[in-house]
Design a protein around this motif. Structure first.
Motif, PDB file in Angstrom:
ATOM      1  N   PRO A 274      -1.820   5.619 -21.285  1.00  0.00           N
ATOM      2  CA  PRO A 274      -2.228   6.757 -20.450  1.00  0.00           C
ATOM      3  C   PRO A 274      -1.312   6.916 -19.242  1.00  0.00           C
ATOM      4  O   PRO A 274      -0.754   5.928 -18.738  1.00  0.00           O
ATOM      5  N   PRO A 275      -1.153   8.124 -18.751  1.00  0.00           N
ATOM      6  CA  PRO A 275      -0.379   8.315 -17.524  1.00  0.00           C
ATOM      7  C   PRO A 275      -1.122   7.744 -16.323  1.00  0.00           C
ATOM      8  O   PRO A 275      -2.337   7.598 -16.336  1.00  0.00           O
ATOM      9  N   ARG A 276      -0.375   7.399 -15.282  1.00  0.00           N
ATOM     10  CA  ARG A 276      -0.956   6.824 -14.079  1.00  0.00           C
ATOM     11  C   ARG A 276      -1.727   7.876 -13.290  1.00  0.00           C
ATOM     12  O   ARG A 276      -1.365   9.054 -13.277  1.00  0.00           O
ATOM     13  N   THR A 277      -2.778   7.446 -12.635  1.00  0.00           N
ATOM     14  CA  THR A 277      -3.616   8.359 -11.865  1.00  0.00           C
ATOM     15  C   THR A 277      -3.028   8.601 -10.478  1.00  0.00           C
ATOM     16  O   THR A 277      -2.188   7.837  -9.987  1.00  0.00           O
ATOM     17  N   PHE A 278      -3.529   9.648  -9.841  1.00  0.00           N
ATOM     18  CA  PHE A 278      -3.084   9.931  -8.475  1.00  0.00           C
ATOM     19  C   PHE A 278      -3.539   8.819  -7.535  1.00  0.00           C
ATOM     20  O   PHE A 278      -2.827   8.482  -6.577  1.00  0.00           O
ATOM     21  N   ALA A 279      -4.687   8.228  -7.787  1.00  0.00           N
ATOM     22  CA  ALA A 279      -5.155   7.122  -6.952  1.00  0.00           C
ATOM     23  C   ALA A 279      -4.212   5.928  -7.050  1.00  0.00           C
ATOM     24  O   ALA A 279      -3.937   5.257  -6.043  1.00  0.00           O
ATOM     25  N   GLU A 280      -3.710   5.637  -8.257  1.00  0.00           N
ATOM     26  CA  GLU A 280      -2.742   4.545  -8.416  1.00  0.00           C
ATOM     27  C   GLU A 280      -1.456   4.851  -7.663  1.00  0.00           C
ATOM     28  O   GLU A 280      -0.890   3.990  -6.982  1.00  0.00           O
ATOM     29  N   TRP A 281      -0.988   6.090  -7.797  1.00  0.00           N
ATOM     30  CA  TRP A 281       0.229   6.495  -7.099  1.00  0.00           C
ATOM     31  C   TRP A 281       0.028   6.412  -5.589  1.00  0.00           C
ATOM     32  O   TRP A 281       0.892   5.918  -4.850  1.00  0.00           O
ATOM     33  N   ALA A 282      -1.115   6.896  -5.089  1.00  0.00           N
ATOM     34  CA  ALA A 282      -1.379   6.899  -3.650  1.00  0.00           C
ATOM     35  C   ALA A 282      -1.439   5.483  -3.102  1.00  0.00           C
ATOM     36  O   ALA A 282      -0.931   5.202  -2.008  1.00  0.00           O
ATOM     37  N   ALA A 283      -2.037   4.557  -3.852  1.00  0.00           N
ATOM     38  CA  ALA A 283      -2.105   3.169  -3.402  1.00  0.00           C
ATOM     39  C   ALA A 283      -0.700   2.565  -3.303  1.00  0.00           C
ATOM     40  O   ALA A 283      -0.388   1.825  -2.365  1.00  0.00           O
ATOM     41  N   GLU A 284       0.159   2.885  -4.266  1.00  0.00           N
ATOM     42  CA  GLU A 284       1.523   2.353  -4.272  1.00  0.00           C
ATOM     43  C   GLU A 284       2.358   2.921  -3.132  1.00  0.00           C
ATOM     44  O   GLU A 284       3.269   2.254  -2.611  1.00  0.00           O
ATOM     45  N   HIS A 285       2.059   4.167  -2.725  1.00  0.00           N
ATOM     46  CA  HIS A 285       2.864   4.840  -1.713  1.00  0.00           C
ATOM     47  C   HIS A 285       2.119   5.015  -0.389  1.00  0.00           C
ATOM     48  O   HIS A 285       2.560   5.795   0.468  1.00  0.00           O
ATOM     49  N   ALA A 286       1.046   4.277  -0.194  1.00  0.00           N
ATOM     50  CA  ALA A 286       0.219   4.455   0.998  1.00  0.00           C
ATOM     51  C   ALA A 286       1.014   4.296   2.289  1.00  0.00           C
ATOM     52  O   ALA A 286       0.745   4.978   3.284  1.00  0.00           O
ATOM     53  N   HIS A 287       2.013   3.404   2.295  1.00  0.00           N
ATOM     54  CA  HIS A 287       2.761   3.145   3.524  1.00  0.00           C
ATOM     55  C   HIS A 287       3.510   4.383   4.017  1.00  0.00           C
ATOM     56  O   HIS A 287       3.822   4.492   5.208  1.00  0.00           O
ATOM     57  N   HIS A 288       3.813   5.309   3.103  1.00  0.00           N
ATOM     58  CA  HIS A 288       4.501   6.534   3.516  1.00  0.00           C
ATOM     59  C   HIS A 288       3.608   7.449   4.337  1.00  0.00           C
ATOM     60  O   HIS A 288       4.112   8.380   4.985  1.00  0.00           O
ATOM     61  N   PHE A 289       2.301   7.252   4.290  1.00  0.00           N
ATOM     62  CA  PHE A 289       1.359   8.117   5.005  1.00  0.00           C
ATOM     63  C   PHE A 289       0.749   7.426   6.218  1.00  0.00           C
ATOM     64  O   PHE A 289      -0.191   7.951   6.805  1.00  0.00           O
ATOM     65  N   LEU A 290       1.299   6.297   6.605  1.00  0.00           N
ATOM     66  CA  LEU A 290       0.798   5.560   7.770  1.00  0.00           C
ATOM     67  C   LEU A 290       1.655   5.880   8.996  1.00  0.00           C
ATOM     68  O   LEU A 290       2.857   6.108   8.870  1.00  0.00           O
ATOM     69  N   PRO A 291       1.063   5.912  10.188  1.00  0.00           N
ATOM     70  CA  PRO A 291       1.825   6.203  11.399  1.00  0.00           C
ATOM     71  C   PRO A 291       2.951   5.190  11.620  1.00  0.00           C
ATOM     72  O   PRO A 291       2.832   4.030  11.233  1.00  0.00           O
TER      73      PRO A 291
END
Length: 291
Positions: A274-291
């Motif tokens: 199955p393709p990866r979910t947006f939640a999986e992607w967001a967890a992997e890239h969370a640091h990009h959305f941190l101050p």
């Protein structure tokens, strides 16, 4: 065999390289600036620009399969498609994947008319675009300010696009002559994706809906130009000014689109998972959305 990856330092190209290496393939990466490529060890990095086909003979030499993109560094469709196809065929390339942009240029018809086995990849929306569009405002203000927060799309993780390309290029699954619309596993609203990023980061983030008049004032009259990924794509169209781009985006966001609510299942059918979910992607890239 050696696989050539064009656009190898881009959002999708890096994932094509990654997936090919995971499959034990020899990879040659084409980039305009090898010194800044920062690709994994073992990748053969060569200098070249897809818009200048006269300098690409060495890039295609000894290559049996290639991942091509239909646009250059300015995101405009390539004007030299027939020459690129001629170079590839002369070098002995037998199989290609073509990643399309917002417009079809000269590459796709030249590939169709040529003798190589081809597969077109058409992702509807990259998850990575949200790094470009939402990264800075979420880091600095905790808000996304856009129209039509309930607009829907089935975004796909760029890793899955790379996995599809690598599978097609190295397998024998009968993908020749196919054009695949690639989607993620779920249809999400813009508002819902902000909530998923909030959960991944542990921050209080919100979607603030703009009216069309606010969009016209803030995105055109005041020179503020998000979402950058879509402005970049639509800017490919010659003679279109900022005000026209804003109206195009408003129409696109506000018009129901059957593609935006259709899951194709191609990623799982081609790759076997199955393709990866947006939640999986967001967890992997969370640091990009941190101050």
């Amino acid at each position: 065999m050696t696989v050539l990856v064009t656009g190898a330092t881009g959002t999708v190209g890096r994932q094509v390289v990654r997936n090919l290496l995971d499959r034990g393939q020899r990879v040659r990466a084409l980039t305009r600036d090898p010194a800044r490529a920062a690709l994994p060890a073992g990748v053969e990095v060569v200098r070249g620009d897809l818009t200048d086909s006269d300098g690409l003979e060495a890039a295609f030499d000894g290559v049996t399969a290639a991942h091509l993109i239909n646009f250059g560094g300015d995101y405009r469709p390539l004007a030299n498609g027939p020459h690129l196809v001629k170079l590839a065929e002369r070098a002995g390339v037998r199989k290609v994947t073509v990643l399309g942009g917002w417009q079809e240029g000269t590459l796709e018809p030249a590939v169709r008319a040529g003798g190589m086995e081809w597969t077109f990849l058409r992702p509807l929306q990259f998850m990575a675009n949200f790094l470009t569009d939402w990264g800075e405002p979420l880091r600095t203000t905790g808000r996304v300010r856009e129209p039509h927060g309930d607009r829907e799309s089935p975004p796909i993780d760029e890793y899955d696009i790379g996995a599809v390309a690598a599978t097609v290029l190295t397998g024998d699954g009968g993908h020749g002559g196919q054009s695949y619309l690639l989607t993620g596993p779920e249809v999400l609203t813009a508002r819902g994706m902000v909530a998923i990023i909030a959960e991944a980061t542990g921050r209080h983030l919100r979607f603030e809906e703009l009216t069309p008049d606010q969009v016209r004032r803030e995105w055109a009259a005041e020179g503020r130009r998000p979402p950058l990924s879509l402005f970049r794509a639509f800017s490919e169209v010659d003679g279109v000014g900022d005000a026209d781009l804003v109206e195009m985006l408003l129409r696109m966001y506000g018009t129901p689109n059957e593609l935006a609510t259709t899951l194709t299942g191609e990623v799982e059918r081609i790759t076997g998972r199955p393709p990866r979910t947006f939640a999986e992607w967001a967890a992997e890239h969370a640091h990009h959305f941190l101050p």
